[in-house]
Design an enzyme around this catalytic site. Structure first.
Site, PDB file in Angstrom:
ATOM      1  N   LYS A   1       9.014 -13.181   2.055  1.00  0.00           N
ATOM      2  CA  LYS A   1       8.535 -14.180   1.092  1.00  0.00           C
ATOM      3  C   LYS A   1       7.998 -15.412   1.800  1.00  0.00           C
ATOM      4  O   LYS A   1       7.052 -16.029   1.321  1.00  0.00           O
ATOM      5  CB  LYS A   1       9.652 -14.556   0.116  1.00  0.00           C
TER       6      LYS A   1
ATOM      7  N   LYS B   1       4.514  -0.806  -0.808  1.00  0.00           N
ATOM      8  CA  LYS B   1       5.596  -1.161  -1.703  1.00  0.00           C
ATOM      9  C   LYS B   1       5.000  -1.809  -2.967  1.00  0.00           C
ATOM     10  O   LYS B   1       4.075  -2.623  -2.848  1.00  0.00           O
ATOM     11  CB  LYS B   1       6.467  -2.167  -0.931  1.00  0.00           C
TER      12      LYS B   1
ATOM     13  N   LYS C   1       4.253  -7.551  -7.133  1.00  0.00           N
ATOM     14  CA  LYS C   1       3.292  -8.309  -7.930  1.00  0.00           C
ATOM     15  C   LYS C   1       2.339  -9.084  -7.019  1.00  0.00           C
ATOM     16  O   LYS C   1       1.175  -9.244  -7.311  1.00  0.00           O
ATOM     17  CB  LYS C   1       4.027  -9.253  -8.881  1.00  0.00           C
TER      18      LYS C   1
END
Ligand code: TYM
Length: 322
Positions: free
Chosen positions: A113, A192, A195
């Site tokens: 992230k 994977k 979004k």
């Protein structure tokens, strides 16, 4: 006899994906009779990335509507919103002081992230797994149904519970992860499903959306002409057929034999996905039209959740002699 406790949650960050359904919601529905289930919409986790507050509020209601549309029953399970129960952040602070920087630095989701949101690598993003541990430990959950990507967070939760119990006596429950049985569904580009990669199939996608997503799906690069024999194992369309089409064995045989092409196979998948999504979308739209009902469920669920959370927090305060 008391039933084992199940806890799980989903972030209200934009639309939920088919991955969320397979890795979480579908299994939750099945657990409701056998377990004492607590399901949360984790809006505090969602603000680790920038959110428009009005959109977050709408997304929170939307996730709740999807929980209900998928079959989570407020008469059987506790359904609530994380930010409505202040004990989550209270326990999370305490647990922060029993979690080491080194073990947090190894969490791969933070690494992923922070690469994706390089302009906003905030401390909350780093601390995300501790808040998740607090969610689970507050309810003394025995089992936590999640997808594979959350297993490291569950292991950390167990470690924190063990450590805390070593200091203060065994009152936190070490939870077990409960992994969804279905294979992990890939994104349309075979990476994977995420979004942020733009490769997700959304839960409640309309017919045009489904068509577009299926048309984008990567297929076997060695099957160029219709009659070339294909390799379903590496094909995204086939990964979906396996989950959403009961006739997937037929599709597999036809593909391997080269008797049909990818266009036909995609058309079949569009039909299977549309049939799956239609009742879900209808139910969700109906629920989103009745905000008062959704608010009532949240209020009642959060009140119920808070009773348990407050009790655990009171034990923690006593243990620390606060
Ligand atoms: P979130 O919101 O990213 O995802 C919710 C659930 O969906 C699963 N999932 C998948 N499973 C299979 N295939 C996929 N492609 C896929 N994509 C997502 C995730 O594994 C997850 O189970 N940290 C959690 C939310 C959370 C939580 C908790 C979960 C906060 N506190 C306490 C359990 C217990 C998360 O980000 O989920």
């Amino acid at each position: 006899m008391t039933k084992p406790i199940v806890f799980s949650g989903v972030q209200p960050s934009g639309e939920l994906t088919i991955g969320n359904y397979l890795g979480a919601l579908r299994n939750w529905v099945k657990l409701q009779d056998e377990y004492d289930c607590v399901f949360c919409v984790v809006d505090l986790h969602a603000i680790t990335v920038r959110q428009d507050p009005a959109a977050l509020r709408k997304a929170t209601l939307d996730v709740l509507a999807l929980y209900l549309a998928c079959g989570i029953d407020p008469n059987k399970s506790t359904i609530f919103v994380q930010s409505h129960v202040p004990e989550h952040t209270q326990l999370s602070w305490v647990l922060n002081c029993y979690t080491y920087f080194g073990e947090m630095s190894r969490m791969t989701q933070f690494k992923d992230k922070s690469a994706r949101y390089a302009e906003n690598i905030n401390v909350g993003l780093f601390d995300y797994p501790v808040l998740m541990a607090a969610d689970i430990l507050l309810y003394k959950a025995d089992l936590v149904p999640v997808g594979e990507d959350q297993l490291a967070h569950l292991e950390l939760t167990r470690e924190i519970a063990r450590r805390f119990n070593n200091f203060y006596g065994s009152f936190l429950t070490e939870p077990q992860a409960m992994l969804a049985k279905s294979a992990r569904v890939p994104g349309t580009d075979a990476r994977k499903m995420s979004k942020s990669y733009g490769n997700s199939v959304l839960l409640g996608e309309n017919d045009d959306g489904i068509k577009k997503k299926v048309q984008e799906m990567y297929t076997d690069p060695l099957k160029i002409r219709k009659d070339d024999p294909g390799h379903p194992q590496g094909c995204v369309v086939f990964a979906f057929h396996k989950i959403f089409n009961e006739n997937y064995k037929e599709r597999e045989a036809e593909c391997k034999a080269g008797s049909v092409g990818c266009v036909f196979c995609k058309r079949q998948l569009i039909d299977a996905l549309s049939a799956f999504m239609k009742p879900l979308s209808e139910k969700r739209a109906e629920l989103m039209g009745d905000k008062a009902y959704l608010e009532k469920i949240i209020k009642e669920g959060s009140r119920k959740a808070r009773e348990t959370a407050a009790e655990t927090m009171s034990h923690i305060r006593k243990a620390l002699k606060f």
